[in-house]
Design a protein around this motif. Sequence first.
Motif, PDB file in Angstrom:
ATOM      1  N   VAL A  15      33.511 -13.651  34.009  1.00 26.82           N
ATOM      2  CA  VAL A  15      32.789 -14.919  34.140  1.00 26.82           C
ATOM      3  C   VAL A  15      31.752 -14.817  35.259  1.00 26.82           C
ATOM      4  O   VAL A  15      30.613 -15.275  35.100  1.00 26.82           O
ATOM      5  CB  VAL A  15      33.772 -16.084  34.379  1.00 26.82           C
ATOM      6  N   GLU A  16      32.123 -14.199  36.372  1.00 30.33           N
ATOM      7  CA  GLU A  16      31.177 -14.028  37.477  1.00 30.33           C
ATOM      8  C   GLU A  16      30.001 -13.146  37.064  1.00 30.33           C
ATOM      9  O   GLU A  16      28.858 -13.394  37.456  1.00 30.33           O
ATOM     10  CB  GLU A  16      31.890 -13.451  38.691  1.00 30.33           C
ATOM     11  N   ARG A  17      30.263 -12.121  36.269  1.00 29.45           N
ATOM     12  CA  ARG A  17      29.178 -11.256  35.786  1.00 29.45           C
ATOM     13  C   ARG A  17      28.234 -12.031  34.865  1.00 29.45           C
ATOM     14  O   ARG A  17      27.016 -11.862  34.927  1.00 29.45           O
ATOM     15  CB  ARG A  17      29.756 -10.043  35.059  1.00 29.45           C
ATOM     16  N   LYS A  18      28.799 -12.880  34.007  1.00 29.93           N
ATOM     17  CA  LYS A  18      27.965 -13.685  33.105  1.00 29.93           C
ATOM     18  C   LYS A  18      27.119 -14.681  33.889  1.00 29.93           C
ATOM     19  O   LYS A  18      25.930 -14.858  33.597  1.00 29.93           O
ATOM     20  CB  LYS A  18      28.829 -14.416  32.079  1.00 29.93           C
ATOM     21  N   ILE A  19      27.719 -15.321  34.881  1.00 33.71           N
ATOM     22  CA  ILE A  19      26.956 -16.251  35.716  1.00 33.71           C
ATOM     23  C   ILE A  19      25.830 -15.509  36.427  1.00 33.71           C
ATOM     24  O   ILE A  19      24.696 -15.993  36.490  1.00 33.71           O
ATOM     25  CB  ILE A  19      27.888 -16.961  36.721  1.00 33.71           C
ATOM     26  N   GLY A  20      26.118 -14.322  36.942  1.00 39.46           N
ATOM     27  CA  GLY A  20      25.082 -13.514  37.592  1.00 39.46           C
ATOM     28  C   GLY A  20      23.941 -13.185  36.646  1.00 39.46           C
ATOM     29  O   GLY A  20      22.770 -13.216  37.034  1.00 39.46           O
ATOM     30  N   PHE A  21      24.274 -12.880  35.391  1.00 44.48           N
ATOM     31  CA  PHE A  21      23.223 -12.594  34.423  1.00 44.48           C
ATOM     32  C   PHE A  21      22.361 -13.827  34.174  1.00 44.48           C
ATOM     33  O   PHE A  21      21.135 -13.736  34.130  1.00 44.48           O
ATOM     34  CB  PHE A  21      23.796 -12.099  33.096  1.00 44.48           C
ATOM     35  N   PHE A  22      22.982 -14.987  34.011  1.00 41.08           N
ATOM     36  CA  PHE A  22      22.210 -16.192  33.728  1.00 41.08           C
ATOM     37  C   PHE A  22      21.343 -16.617  34.912  1.00 41.08           C
ATOM     38  O   PHE A  22      20.251 -17.153  34.725  1.00 41.08           O
ATOM     39  CB  PHE A  22      23.119 -17.325  33.246  1.00 41.08           C
ATOM     40  N   LEU A  60      16.241  -6.673  32.901  1.00 34.38           N
ATOM     41  CA  LEU A  60      17.057  -7.771  32.396  1.00 34.38           C
ATOM     42  C   LEU A  60      17.822  -7.358  31.141  1.00 34.38           C
ATOM     43  O   LEU A  60      18.989  -7.711  30.967  1.00 34.38           O
ATOM     44  CB  LEU A  60      16.172  -8.985  32.102  1.00 34.38           C
ATOM     45  N   LEU A  61      17.187  -6.574  30.288  1.00 30.18           N
ATOM     46  CA  LEU A  61      17.856  -6.077  29.088  1.00 30.18           C
ATOM     47  C   LEU A  61      19.070  -5.222  29.455  1.00 30.18           C
ATOM     48  O   LEU A  61      20.155  -5.396  28.899  1.00 30.18           O
ATOM     49  CB  LEU A  61      16.883  -5.263  28.238  1.00 30.18           C
ATOM     50  N   PHE A  62      18.898  -4.312  30.412  1.00 31.23           N
ATOM     51  CA  PHE A  62      20.016  -3.474  30.827  1.00 31.23           C
ATOM     52  C   PHE A  62      21.125  -4.295  31.493  1.00 31.23           C
ATOM     53  O   PHE A  62      22.303  -4.001  31.335  1.00 31.23           O
ATOM     54  CB  PHE A  62      19.553  -2.336  31.735  1.00 31.23           C
ATOM     55  N   HIS A  63      20.729  -5.330  32.227  1.00 31.14           N
ATOM     56  CA  HIS A  63      21.729  -6.213  32.824  1.00 31.14           C
ATOM     57  C   HIS A  63      22.531  -6.909  31.721  1.00 31.14           C
ATOM     58  O   HIS A  63      23.758  -6.978  31.784  1.00 31.14           O
ATOM     59  CB  HIS A  63      21.039  -7.237  33.716  1.00 31.14           C
ATOM     60  N   ALA A  64      21.842  -7.387  30.687  1.00 34.76           N
ATOM     61  CA  ALA A  64      22.519  -8.056  29.563  1.00 34.76           C
ATOM     62  C   ALA A  64      23.457  -7.089  28.843  1.00 34.76           C
ATOM     63  O   ALA A  64      24.591  -7.453  28.499  1.00 34.76           O
ATOM     64  CB  ALA A  64      21.491  -8.623  28.585  1.00 34.76           C
ATOM     65  N   LEU A  65      23.002  -5.877  28.618  1.00 36.36           N
ATOM     66  CA  LEU A  65      23.847  -4.892  27.948  1.00 36.36           C
ATOM     67  C   LEU A  65      25.104  -4.601  28.758  1.00 36.36           C
ATOM     68  O   LEU A  65      26.205  -4.485  28.208  1.00 36.36           O
ATOM     69  CB  LEU A  65      23.069  -3.599  27.696  1.00 36.36           C
ATOM     70  N   ALA A  66      24.952  -4.492  30.071  1.00 42.13           N
ATOM     71  CA  ALA A  66      26.100  -4.213  30.930  1.00 42.13           C
ATOM     72  C   ALA A  66      27.097  -5.372  30.943  1.00 42.13           C
ATOM     73  O   ALA A  66      28.304  -5.153  31.023  1.00 42.13           O
ATOM     74  CB  ALA A  66      25.629  -3.919  32.356  1.00 42.13           C
ATOM     75  N   VAL A  67      26.599  -6.589  30.825  1.00 36.99           N
ATOM     76  CA  VAL A  67      27.484  -7.753  30.900  1.00 36.99           C
ATOM     77  C   VAL A  67      28.114  -8.079  29.550  1.00 36.99           C
ATOM     78  O   VAL A  67      29.314  -8.353  29.464  1.00 36.99           O
ATOM     79  CB  VAL A  67      26.710  -8.986  31.430  1.00 36.99           C
ATOM     80  N   PHE A  68      27.333  -8.049  28.485  1.00 36.48           N
ATOM     81  CA  PHE A  68      27.808  -8.576  27.214  1.00 36.48           C
ATOM     82  C   PHE A  68      28.360  -7.539  26.239  1.00 36.48           C
ATOM     83  O   PHE A  68      29.016  -7.903  25.274  1.00 36.48           O
ATOM     84  CB  PHE A  68      26.713  -9.395  26.538  1.00 36.48           C
ATOM     85  N   LEU A  69      28.086  -6.278  26.467  1.00 34.65           N
ATOM     86  CA  LEU A  69      28.703  -5.255  25.628  1.00 34.65           C
ATOM     87  C   LEU A  69      29.962  -4.779  26.318  1.00 34.65           C
ATOM     88  O   LEU A  69      29.975  -4.508  27.511  1.00 34.65           O
ATOM     89  CB  LEU A  69      27.757  -4.069  25.419  1.00 34.65           C
ATOM     90  N   ASN A  70      31.011  -4.674  25.573  1.00 33.84           N
ATOM     91  CA  ASN A  70      32.248  -4.140  26.142  1.00 33.84           C
ATOM     92  C   ASN A  70      32.141  -2.624  26.153  1.00 33.84           C
ATOM     93  O   ASN A  70      32.539  -1.951  25.216  1.00 33.84           O
ATOM     94  CB  ASN A  70      33.462  -4.594  25.338  1.00 33.84           C
ATOM     95  N   ALA A  71      31.548  -2.135  27.211  1.00 34.05           N
ATOM     96  CA  ALA A  71      31.307  -0.706  27.327  1.00 34.05           C
ATOM     97  C   ALA A  71      32.632   0.044  27.424  1.00 34.05           C
ATOM     98  O   ALA A  71      33.532  -0.366  28.152  1.00 34.05           O
ATOM     99  CB  ALA A  71      30.449  -0.418  28.554  1.00 34.05           C
ATOM    100  N   PRO A  72      32.758   1.135  26.674  1.00 36.79           N
ATOM    101  CA  PRO A  72      34.003   1.904  26.752  1.00 36.79           C
ATOM    102  C   PRO A  72      34.246   2.475  28.140  1.00 36.79           C
ATOM    103  O   PRO A  72      35.363   2.737  28.514  1.00 36.79           O
ATOM    104  CB  PRO A  72      33.811   3.011  25.715  1.00 36.79           C
ATOM    105  N   GLY A  73      33.201   2.643  28.914  1.00 36.82           N
ATOM    106  CA  GLY A  73      33.358   3.162  30.267  1.00 36.82           C
ATOM    107  C   GLY A  73      34.193   2.254  31.145  1.00 36.82           C
ATOM    108  O   GLY A  73      34.921   2.716  32.016  1.00 36.82           O
ATOM    109  N   ALA A  74      34.127   0.948  30.918  1.00 40.13           N
ATOM    110  CA  ALA A  74      34.914   0.021  31.719  1.00 40.13           C
ATOM    111  C   ALA A  74      36.401   0.222  31.466  1.00 40.13           C
ATOM    112  O   ALA A  74      37.209   0.215  32.399  1.00 40.13           O
ATOM    113  CB  ALA A  74      34.505  -1.413  31.408  1.00 40.13           C
TER     114      ALA A  74
END
Length: 92
Positions: A15-22, A60-74
Amino acid sequence: MNDTNPSYQDAKRQVERKIGFFVHLAAYVIVNSGLVLLNFLHNPERPWALGPLLGWGIGLLFHALAVFLNAPGAQWKRRLIERELDKQTRQK
């Protein structure tokens, strides 16, 4: 809600990551709207505002990808942390 619950902590972090993106998105829209307005009021024949618009947009695109895609790296990182914690508890 239990603050020590790992699921709660994960949800809170997301949630904090999503707020940061917005917040980032809002800054992008406000600042670049001003730049575009300034560009077209003072120098409409030369669209210099496209540079910052595109450059910041890529970030901004890379920030969105990092926040909204469930990256397997996480998940990979979480598994490594859990293994390390298991090793530490076995050594004690």
